[in-house]
Design an enzyme around this catalytic site. Structure first.
Site, mmCIF file in Angstrom:
data_model
loop_
_atom_site.group_PDB
_atom_site.id
_atom_site.type_symbol
_atom_site.label_atom_id
_atom_site.label_comp_id
_atom_site.label_asym_id
_atom_site.label_seq_id
_atom_site.Cartn_x
_atom_site.Cartn_y
_atom_site.Cartn_z
ATOM 1 N N CYS A 140 0.923 -1.128 -0.009
ATOM 2 C CA CYS A 140 -0.078 0.000 0.170
ATOM 3 C C CYS A 140 0.800 1.241 0.161
ATOM 4 C CB CYS A 140 -0.991 -0.115 1.090
ATOM 5 S SG CYS A 140 -1.973 1.513 1.254
ATOM 6 N N CYS A 143 -0.355 4.035 2.279
ATOM 7 C CA CYS A 143 -0.368 4.034 3.599
ATOM 8 C C CYS A 143 1.148 4.165 4.002
ATOM 9 C CB CYS A 143 -0.670 2.525 4.176
ATOM 10 S SG CYS A 143 -2.045 1.826 3.183
ATOM 11 N N ASP A 144 2.045 3.404 3.333
ATOM 12 C CA ASP A 144 3.536 3.562 3.695
ATOM 13 C C ASP A 144 4.487 4.366 2.991
ATOM 14 O OD1 ASP A 144 2.651 1.253 5.371
ATOM 15 O OD2 ASP A 144 3.103 -0.171 3.724
#
Ligand code: NAP
Length: 309
Positions: A140, A143-144
């Site tokens: 992701c 997200c990261d």
């Protein structure tokens, strides 16, 4: 304890609170049906929350995926839709009543089920992928991505997810390699063009990953042709797998594991409907997920009228 056993059965249990599930719940609620949404993740809105930018949802060009998911959730909540935080673990049917066995040991009884559990990230299947998951290997980018600000990363895949991830990371990272196993991209040509115009993006086609290497964290992505890309992070975006393991023996699945159903959401099991990415269809997008949710709720309402009234 099983409180639900004592109560009247629900009209509809929706499993999953992504766009398909939330839209099904909105339609069910507006049809005055008694609906509950079961979701394994607290306040989750599915894969959409992982998209940085959604450019093809009608009327809302450029909206952030997380915000779009939150707007769907708020809409359902404002209509009084109730949520149950828990994971479905199995489905049985007795005399037209569906028993949804939850992982927490409870059983939810419902006249119909609308299954909208979506899909999970497919694994690349190379050495080092599991070892460095969460330590340089991510599924992701939204997200990261922030952990890789100013660093070098590789995005693996040639679909819309990989292209979008590479574009997103190009604004954060020093350098982004887009690694695709074929010459032609599966994702949108317009995004490929945007990537070609980025100075810090290097597109490698006919490039097949062989191994993710590192020590404490990732240091390189090795390709089958012998090249080694010096990266701190590898973002795997090689497609999705339908979350339908629980449905084996419950409804008909196709060879890839998708639930066989047309846009009405009607499956091979009476009273069990599907919507969103879990069903057999050509185009898996937010717009088709919400349309599936509306259709499945309508099919469920018709079924309840026919069978239960
Ligand atoms: P996808 O379209 O299935 O693409 C997966 C990509 O990964 C393909 O390019 C495939 O290569 C590659 N791949 C698969 N297994 C591989 C392996 N073992 N090694 C190397 N490469 C591998 O998946 P997706 O990109 O996640 O998209 C899923 C659906 O969501 C699509 O319908 C997509 O259009 C949609 N989506 C839409 C948006 C948007 O519109 N904003 C954003 C994201 C996703 P091949 O091409 O060679 O098969």
């Amino acid at each position: 304890m099983n409180e639900n056993q004592e109560k009247e059965p629900l009209d509809i249990l929706v499993v999953g609170s992504g766009p398909a599930g939330l839209c099904a719940a909105v339609y069910a609620s507006r049809a005055n049906l008694n609906v509950l949404v079961a979701e394994k993740e607290y306040r989750g809105t599915g894969q959409i929350a992982e998209s940085d930018q959604v450019d093809n949802y009608l009327g809302l060009p450029g909206i952030n995926g997380y915000d779009l998911g939150e707007a769907f959730l708020t809409h359902a909540k404002e209509l009084g839709v109730e949520f149950y935080e828990g994971m479905a673990d199995g489905f049985t049917n007795e005399e037209n009543l569906w028993m949804v066995h939850m992982a927490d040991g409870s059983t939810i009884r419902a006249k119909t089920v609308i299954y909208c559990a979506g899909a999970s990230h497919r694994r690349l299947g190379v050495d080092g992928e599991e070892e460095f998951a969460g330590k340089g290997v991510s599924y992701c980018a939204v997200c990261d991505g922030a952990f890789y600000r100013g660093k070098e990363t590789a995005v693996i895949g040639g679909g819309d997810t990989a292209l979008g991830d590479a574009l997103y990371l190009s604004d954060l990272c020093e350098k982004v390699y887009l690694v695709h196993r074929r010459e032609e991209f599966r994702g949108q040509a317009s995004t490929v063009q945007q990537l070609q115009e980025k100075e810090n993006v290097e597109i490698l086609t006919s490039a097949v990953p062989a191994k993710i290497v590192g020590e404490q964290t990732v240091t390189a992505l090795e390709l089958k042709d012998g090249r080694s890309l010096p990266v701190n992070g590898a973002f795997v975006a090689v497609g999705m797998q339908p979350q339908t393991e629980l449905l084996r023996g419950v409804v008909e699945l196709d060879a890839a594991g998708y639930v066989v159903a047309d846009e009405t959401g009607v499956t091979s099991a009476p009273g069990f409907f599907v919507a969103g990415d879990v069903r057999t269809k050509a185009l898996r997008q937010v717009v088709t997920a919400v349309s599936d949710g509306a259709n499945a709720a309508t099919s469920a309402a018709e079924y309840i009228k026919k069978v239960w009234q």
